[in-house]
Design an enzyme around this catalytic site. Structure first.
Site, PDB file in Angstrom:
ATOM      1  CG  HIS A   1      -6.022   2.266   6.652  1.00 11.03           C
ATOM      2  ND1 HIS A   1      -6.184   1.017   6.120  1.00 11.03           N
ATOM      3  CD2 HIS A   1      -7.201   2.568   7.265  1.00 11.03           C
ATOM      4  CE1 HIS A   1      -7.405   0.567   6.408  1.00 11.03           C
ATOM      5  NE2 HIS A   1      -8.034   1.493   7.092  1.00 11.03           N
TER       6      HIS A   1
ATOM      7  CE1 TYR B   1       1.108   2.685   9.093  1.00 13.53           C
ATOM      8  CE2 TYR B   1      -0.220   4.187  10.418  1.00 13.53           C
ATOM      9  CZ  TYR B   1      -0.020   3.491   9.246  1.00 13.53           C
ATOM     10  OH  TYR B   1      -0.919   3.590   8.227  1.00 13.53           O
TER      11      TYR B   1
ATOM     12  NE  ARG C   1      -1.642   1.758   3.761  1.00  7.56           N
ATOM     13  CZ  ARG C   1      -1.528   1.614   5.079  1.00  7.56           C
ATOM     14  NH1 ARG C   1      -2.141   0.638   5.712  1.00  7.56           N
ATOM     15  NH2 ARG C   1      -0.782   2.447   5.782  1.00  7.56           N
TER      16      ARG C   1
HETATM   17  C1  LIG Z   1     -14.506  -6.177  11.735  1.00  5.84           C
HETATM   18  C2  LIG Z   1     -13.741  -4.934  11.515  1.00  5.84           C
HETATM   19  N1  LIG Z   1     -12.824  -4.559  12.415  1.00  5.84           N
HETATM   20  C3  LIG Z   1     -12.127  -3.418  12.271  1.00  5.84           C
HETATM   21  C4  LIG Z   1     -12.333  -2.609  11.193  1.00  5.84           C
HETATM   22  C5  LIG Z   1     -11.568  -1.282  11.046  1.00  5.84           C
HETATM   23  N2  LIG Z   1     -10.580  -1.394   9.973  1.00  5.84           N
HETATM   24  C6  LIG Z   1     -10.871  -0.987   8.733  1.00  5.84           C
HETATM   25  S1  LIG Z   1      -9.646  -1.325   7.657  1.00  5.84           S
HETATM   26  C7  LIG Z   1      -8.683  -2.012   8.853  1.00  5.84           C
HETATM   27  C8  LIG Z   1      -7.367  -2.609   8.474  1.00  5.84           C
HETATM   28  C9  LIG Z   1      -7.533  -3.709   7.467  1.00  5.84           C
HETATM   29  O1  LIG Z   1      -6.300  -4.215   7.051  1.00  5.84           O
HETATM   30  P1  LIG Z   1      -6.206  -5.248   5.863  1.00  5.84           P
HETATM   31  O2  LIG Z   1      -7.190  -6.346   6.054  1.00  5.84           O
HETATM   32  O3  LIG Z   1      -4.792  -5.634   5.739  1.00  5.84           O
HETATM   33  O4  LIG Z   1      -6.702  -4.465   4.588  1.00  5.84           O
HETATM   34  P2  LIG Z   1      -6.026  -3.187   3.919  1.00  5.84           P
HETATM   35  O5  LIG Z   1      -6.716  -1.998   4.515  1.00  5.84           O
HETATM   36  O6  LIG Z   1      -4.576  -3.231   4.192  1.00  5.84           O
HETATM   37  O7  LIG Z   1      -6.343  -3.343   2.480  1.00  5.84           O
HETATM   38  C10 LIG Z   1      -9.324  -1.955  10.081  1.00  5.84           C
HETATM   39  C11 LIG Z   1      -8.750  -2.436  11.336  1.00  5.84           C
HETATM   40  C12 LIG Z   1     -13.306  -3.028  10.255  1.00  5.84           C
HETATM   41  N3  LIG Z   1     -13.595  -2.314   9.172  1.00  5.84           N
HETATM   42  N4  LIG Z   1     -13.980  -4.180  10.443  1.00  5.84           N
END
Ligand SMILES: Cc1ncc(C[n+]2csc(CCOP(=O)(O)OP(=O)(O)O)c2C)c(N)n1
Ligand SMILES: Cc1ncc(C[n+]2csc(CCOP(=O)(O)OP(=O)(O)O)c2C)c(N)n1
Ligand SMILES: [Mg+2]
Ligand SMILES: [Mg+2]
Lengths: 330, 359, 359, 330
Positions: C258, C267, C254
C-alpha cells in the site's frame, strides 16, 4: 437620485448585501438547502433566485459535506460560492471539508489555487429550536487554522462584514445569530460599504472595566452595562469583537490596559472558547494591568440544552450584571 | 418476490380501496380496524401538537398527516425485542411499535424524553433531528443483535431528503457488508422542506441505491397500508432469518407544511396536494372497510371522537407532567458529573437565586 | 454503448495482447508506443520514489505499479482545458495529463507543491490524501465549468476503499443532480491497505452505485489501456456534450505494498499477486506491439534505459530544487498574513536563531 | 505464579490493555480500518482478531462517520465498542457522529440510553507523515461538550488510562501520540489496573515554576526542565494532565498557587487550545498568586505543516527552555 438609508433587520441587510454583490460580481453563486424558491428558512436569500436565475442561486441535495466540498471546487474553478448551512450545528457534518479541505487549499497548493468561499450559517439559542439548531460553533474554529470567523451583531455590521467576507480571497465562516435576525432594525446605507475583517468595534468607551463580547451577547451586555452604570456610576467600555478570527488583539490590549478589569461574554461553552483565548491574550500582553481576574460569562460546558432549558443556559443580563459588579469590586 | 425492478410502487389496494391483490396472510378485518383507529390516533396526535404549538406550548412541530400507512407498516411488523430508529417524521411508526403517545407528547414540550412516561424500554431511540445520522445508529444496533445472536430486527426510518447525506449511504454499505438484520424504510414523502424529490437525486427511484450496496431494494405505495405491511413484513422476515438488510422506498406524501415554521405555498402547487389528498391512506382503508360492510359513517364519527378525546387525555398527561428544573442541562451529560460541572451547576443555582434581586 | 449490465469488465485486448475488439478510433501504433513509454515513466517514477524513501529522502510513498493503463486512460482522454482531480494513487494519471514529473517528485520530499516546477497551471488539483474528499471538489469544479459555459470536463479518480466514504456518494449525487460534466473513475485495485474489495461493499461491482444516482455506470478492465481509453473517451464526450456524468469502475491491481510503510504479506496471498503480474498492463501492451512488428526486446531494453535516466534527471531537478525556509508554514495560510501570524513568525524566527545557543 | 512487570512500548501496553479487557468483558468489540488481520497500521490491535475472532475484532469499510455511527448503535445495544480512527485528523470526517451524536445520547434520552464508546486514534507529528496524519485535535473537543479526552504519555499510563476509558459508561476520545508509540519502554505490570480519568500526574515536584503539559510534550518538557535546573538551580514542577477533559483543575491551581509561575506546553495550535483553558483556570482561581504571565509554548496558529516543515512547528526543548527562562526572570 440620492439613496437614503432605510431601517433594516439583519436579515434584510444580509439580503441587500448579497444582492449588491451578486450584481457587481458575476462570479458569485449561492448554494444551500432551500435557499432558492423558499429563500432560505430564514429568508436571507429571499428573491435572489428569481432575480439572478437558477445557475447563480441553487438548491442542493441535503448533504452538508457535499455543499462545502462542491463549493471548494466552484471556488477553485473561478467562482465565488456563498454556501448556506441551514443551521450552524450541521457544520459538524461538513467539518472535514471545512477544516481539512477549504482551510488548506492555499497552503496545500503553495498558492496555485485558493478558496474564496463564504460559509453562512445561522446559530444561537433563544427561539426554542430543536436539537443542534442552536449550537454556537465559533470556538471550535479557533483550533482549526486557515479560516476566518465573523459574527455580526447589527444590521449595519452584517452588511459591511458580509461584503468583506465575500471579497476575501480565503474561506470565511459567517455566523448569523438567529435571535438577532429580526430583533431590531437599524439604518443601513443602501450603497456598498465594507467593514474590515479582524477589527473589533468599541461600542462605548469607558475607563473602569471592559466587556468583550460579540453576537447576541452584545445587546445583553449593553443592557447589563447600562444597569451597572446607573447603579454604580462605573464607566464601562464595550468591545464587540465582530470577527473572532483573526481576533483584534490590539483592541483588547488597549482597552484592558486602560481599564484594568474585564469580563468576556458569549453563549458558546466555556472551556477553550473565545473567552479562553481573550483571557490568554490579556495574560500574554497586559497581565500586569489586570486588577481582578477576568470574569467569564458563557454557556456551560454541557451540550446546548433542550429548548425548555435554554433560558438558563444562555447568559442573561443578570449574569452579566453580577460579573460586572464582582469584577468592579476592589 | 424481488420488487427492485418495479417501475411503479407495489400496491395491494388501490386509492379507492379496491383490492388489486391478495390480503396478506394473517390480516383480519379486526386488525385492519385497529390500524384504521391507529391512523387517526397518529393524525390527531399530530394535529393536536400543531394546536399546542400555535398556543406556544409545543416547540416547532413537523406534521405527520398523510404518512400514516407507512408508519403503521413500519411499526406493525415488529416484535417487542425489535428496535425502531427513525427521524422526527417517524413518530407515527413509534406509536405503531407501542411507544406511548403521552411520552411523544411530552417530548414536544421541548425537553428530553421523560423515561417514566415511556415505561419499560420500548427499544425506540429518541427520534433523530440531524438528518440520516440515525441510519448508522440503527445499523449498529442491528450489528450488535447479530453479534449477540439475539433474534432482533432493527427498523430504520429515513426521509427522501436525508437519503442524500453521506451517512445514509455509509449505513447502507455497512448494513450490506455486515449482513445487518435491518430494514431501512426510505419514507419518500415527495419533499424535503422546499426541495422536491426530483431535485434530490437524478435516480428514477431512490431505492435503486440498493443494488449499489448489494441488497434488495423494494418500492411500495406508502399510502397502501396492506402493501406496506406485506413488503416490510417480508423484509423483516429476511432480516430475522439472517438473510441481511433490505431497502424499501415507501412513496407517500406530506399533506401539511414541513413544520409549523414552514409555509409550503411558497414552493408547492396546491393541485399537487389535492392529488395526494385523494390518495389519503385513511380514506383508502375506510373505503375498503365500508365495502367489506364492517364500517359506516356513524362508526367513523364515533371512533374519531373517541380518538380525539384519547389524544387530548394523553396530551394532558404529558403537558402536566413535571419537567426538569432550570439546572436540568447538567443531568445526564455524563453518568457522574465532573467537578467542573458540579461547580457550574452551583454557579447557575446561585445565579437563579440572584435573578430576582437584579431585575 | 451502456456497459453497466456487463458481468465482466470490458476488454479490447486480452492479457496476452490479442485484440478482442476493434482498435478505438484515432489510435495509431505511434500513439501506443508513446503510451508504452509513458507506462514505464510512471513505473520508474514510482520505483525511484520508493528508492528515495528507503534513503530517507522521500516521505511515505504509495507505489503505482500495476495501475498504469488506468492512469493513462484517465489522462489521455483529456484536453488542456480539462481538469484532473485524483488521490495520491492517481499520480500516473496526472503525468498522462501533462503534469511535470519533476513537480511530482518535488512533492514527495514533503513540502507543498512548487508552482515554479509545475509551470503554467495544468488544471490538476494537488492529489488528495483524505479519502474521497476530492470527488466533491472535482464535481464542484465541473459544476463551475457548466455554470461558466466552459467546454471543460473534470476527470475524478477515487479508490475502491474510498468509495465507502459518504463524500463519494454525495459527489455522485451532486454530479447527477447538476449534470456535472465529470467522469468519475473508480480505480478498483483490489485492496484498500489490508481490506479486500469483497469486504468493502456487498455489491457485486462498485459501479452498480451509478444507477442509484441516475448516471451510467461502466465496468472496464483497468489493465487494458485500449479498453480504458475507449470507455473513458466515450464518457468524456458525453460530459463534454452536456449529457452529464459517468461512473467508471476500472478493475486493476496494486502490485506492491500500500505504501512504503505497509507489509502486504500480512494480509495478501502471494498467489494473487502472481495472478495479477501476468495481467501486468505493460506486458499486455508490449505483447501487442511485438505482435504488430513495431517492437522487440532490444528496443524495449533501450527505451527502459532512456526512461530510467529521464526519471533520474527529473528526480535530480526536484531534489535539488530550493525548499521553503523553516518558517514556511506561515506562507500561504491566507493571502495576507494576519497580525497574529506575523507575530508568531517573528517568534519562530527568533527561536530559530536561539536554537544554537541553547543546545 | 507471580506475574512480573515487563518493559513495554506504548503500543505493547495498549495491546495488553485491550487483550486483558476483552478477556474480562465479552461485550467489548473492536472495529476500524485495517485493525483485523493487519493489526492496525501501528499494530496496536496485533493478534487480537486471531485471538478473539471476527465477531469481536472486525475491519470496516473505509468510512469514519460509519465507524462512529455504527459504534453508537453497538454501544446503545449493549456492547462496548472500541473504534479506531486510523489517524486523528480523520476524526473531522466523523465529527458530527462524535459531537452531535455520541456525546449526546445520554442527555437526549434522559439517561434511558448511554454510549460507552472508546474512540482511539493516533495523533501528532514528528515522523514525517502525510497531510492530516499529524494533527492534534484535542483542543477542538474542549468546545464540544459531552466527551472525555485522554492523552497518555507513557506505557504505564496508556494501559491504566485505556482500561479506565473502556470501563467508563460514556464516550471517551483516546488519543495516542504517534511519536511516543515506540519511542521508549517502561515497566508495565501485567495485571489489570486503572488510572482515573480526570486526574493529572505530578511527574516531578518543584517550587519555582510549573510546567503543564501532556502527550509527546512530556519528555520534551522533562528535558527542558532538566537543562534549566542544571543551569539555574530552579525547582521545576511538571504536571502531565493525562486527561484534558475533564481537566484536573485542582492540580493546576495547587501547583501554580505554590510556584507562582507557569508555562503550558502542547503541540496543538495555540488559539483556544488546551493552553488557553489552563491560562483561564489560573485566571479564575489563582491569578493573585501569579508573578509572571503564563507562557504558551505550542504549535502555531497555522495548519499543521508539510512534513518537511514539521520540526519547526512542533515545540522543541529549546523553545521550552526559553519559555522557562523568561518566566523565571523577575
Ligand atoms: C478519510 C481517510 N481515512 C483513512 C485514511 C487512511 N488511508 C489512506 S489510504 C487508505 C486505503 C485507501 O484505499 P483505496 O481507496 O482503495 O485506495 P488505494 O490506496 O488502494 O489506491 C486508507 C485507509 C485516509 N487517508 N483518509
Ligand atoms: C444534517 C441536517 N441538515 C439539515 C437539517 C435541516 N432539515 C430538517 S428537516 C429537513 C428536510 C428533510 O427532508 P426529508 O429527509 O425528506 O424528511 P421529511 O421532513 O420530508 O420527512 C432539513 C433540511 C437537519 N435537520 N439536519
Ligand atoms: Mg421528505
Ligand atoms: Mg484500492
Amino acid at each position: 437620485m440620492t439613496l437614503t438609508a432605510t431601517k433594516l433587520t439583519i436579515i434584510e441587510a444580509l439580503n441587500q448585501a448579497l444582492a449588491t454583490e451578486m450584481e457587481r460580481d458575476q462570479r458569485i453563486v449561492l448554494l444551500g438547502e432551500d435557499i432558492g424558491k423558499n429563500g432560505g428558512v430564514f429568508r436571507v436569500t429571499d428573491g435572489l433566485q428569481a432575480r439572478f436565475g437558477e445557475d447563480r442561486v441553487f438548491d442542493t441535495p441535503l448533504a452538508e459535506s457535499g455543499i462545502i466540498g462542491t463549493s471548494i471546487g466552484l471556488a477553485v474553478n473561478g467562482l465565488r460560492p456563498i454556501a448556506e448551512i441551514q443551521f450552524a450545528g450541521f457544520m459538524f457534518v461538513a467539518m472535514n471539508q471545512i477544516v481539512s479541505q477549504a482551510a488548506r487549499i492555499r497552503t496545500r497548493s503553495a498558492g496555485m489555487y485558493h478558496c474564496p468561499l463564504v460559509i453562512r450559517a445561522p446559530y444561537g439559542g433563544g427561539i426554542r429550536t430543536p436539537e443542534m439548531h442552536a449550537d454556537s460553533l465559533e470556538g471550535v474554529f479557533l483550533q482549526t487554522p486557515g479560516l476566518k470567523v465573523v459574527l455580526p451583531s447589527s444590521p449595519y455590521d452584517a452588511k459591511g462584514l458580509l461584503i468583506s467576507a465575500i471579497e476575501d480571497p480565503d474561506p470565511v465562516i459567517f455566523l448569523e445569530n438567529i435571535k438577532l435576525y429580526r430583533s431590531f432594525k437599524q439604518e443601513v446605507p443602501p450603497e456598498r460599504y465594507t467593514i474590515p475583517l479582524g477589527q473589533a468595534a468599541t461600542l462605548q468607551e469607558g475607563s473602569d472595566i471592559t466587556i468583550i463580547t460579540y453576537g447576541a451577547m452584545v445587546p445583553v451586555s449593553q443592557q447589563a452595562a447600562h444597569k451597572v452604570q446607573e447603579e454604580t456610576g462605573a464607566s464601562i467600555e464595550i468591545i464587540d469583537l465582530r470577527t473572532i478570527w483573526p481576533m483584534d488583539e490590539e483592541a483588547i490590549i488597549k482597552s484592558v490596559t486602560k481599564t484594568g478589569r474585564a469580563i468576556v461574554v458569549h453563549e458558546a461553552p466555556r472551556a477553550g472558547g473565545v473567552n479562553s483565548e481573550v483571557v490568554s491574550i490579556i495574560n500574554d500582553n497586559c497581565l500586569y494591568s489586570l486588577l481582578k481576574p477576568v470574569a467569564r460569562v458563557t454557556g456551560y460546558d454541557t451540550p446546548f440544552p433542550s429548548p425548555g432549558l435554554e433560558d438558563s443556559y444562555i447568559p442573561t443580563v443578570s449574569r452579566v450584571v453580577k460579573a460586572l459588579r464582582q469584577t468592579l469590586e476592589d | 418476490m424481488r420488487k427492485d425492478e418495479l417501475e411503479t410502487p407495489y400496491q395491494i389496494m388501490d386509492p379507492a380501496g379496491k383490492m388489486l391483490g391478495a390480503m396478506p396472510e394473517g390480516l383480519t378485518n379486526q386488525k385492519l380496524l385497529e390500524w384504521y383507529r391507529l391512523m387517526w390516533e397518529i393524525r390527531y396526535y399530530s394535529n393536536k401538537t400543531v394546536a399546542l404549538q400555535r398556543q406556544g406550548r409545543s416547540t416547532t412541530w413537523g406534521p405527520l398527516n398523510g404518512q400514516e400507512a407507512t408508519a403503521i407498516g413500519m411499526g406493525a411488523v415488529l416484535q417487542p425485542q425489535d428496535w425502531m430508529v427513525g427521524s422526527y417524521r417517524d413518530a407515527g411508526a413509534y406509536m405503531a411499535k407501542g411507544y406511548p403517545m403521552k411520552a411523544l407528547f411530552y417530548y414536544t414540550r421541548g425537553f428530553s424524553i421523560a423515561p417514566e412516561l415511556v415505561g419499560q424500554d420500548k427499544r425506540c431511540l429518541p427520534y433523530q433531528i440531524v438528518l440520516a445520522t440515525q441510519t448508522l445508529h440503527g445499523v449498529g444496533i442491528a450489528m450488535a443483535s447479530r453479534i449477540k445472536k439475539e433474534n432482533a430486527v432493527t427498523m430504520i426510518g429515513v426521509g427522501d431528503g436525508a437519503s442524500s447525506e453521506g451517512d445514509f449511504n455509509e449505513a447502507l454499505n455497512f448494513a450490506g457488508v455486515f449482513k445487518a438484520p435491518a430494514v431501512i424504510v426510505l419514507v419518500n414523502n415527495g419533499w424535503a422542506i422546499s426541495t422536491p424529490r426530483s431535485h434530490q437525486s437524478a435516480a428514477k427511484y431512490l431505492m435503486h441505491r440498493a443494488v449499489g450496496f448489494g441488497m434488495p431494494g423494494m418500492l411500495v405505495d406508502g399510502n397502501d397500508v396492506l402493501a406496506c405491511y406485506s413488503v416490510m413484513k417480508e423484509a423483516v422476515e429476511r432480516a430475522r432469518h439472517g438473510e441481511g438488510p433490505t431497502l424499501i422506498e415507501a412513496v407517500t406524501y406530506r399533506h401539511g407544511a414541513h413544520t409549523t415554521a414552514d409555509d409550503p405555498t411558497r414552493y408547492r402547487d396546491p393541485k399537487e396536494v389535492e392529488y395526494w389528498m385523494q390518495r389519503d391512506p385513511t380514506l383508502r382503508l375506510k373505503n375498503y372497510l365500508v365495502e367489506q360492510g364492517v364500517w359506516d359513517e356513524e362508526k367513523d364519527r364515533q371512533i374519531r371522537e373517541e380518538v380525539e378525546s384519547y389524544v387530548n387525555e394523553q396530551a394532558d398527561i404529558a403537558y402536566n407532567h413535571p419537567t426538569p428544573g432550570p439546572d436540568g442541562m447538567f443531568t445526564n451529560t455524563y453518568e457522574k458529573l465532573t467537578p467542573r460541572m458540579l461547580k457550574q451547576r452551583e454557579e447557575l443555582r446561585r445565579e437563579l437565586n440572584l435573578e430576582a434581586e437584579v431585575k
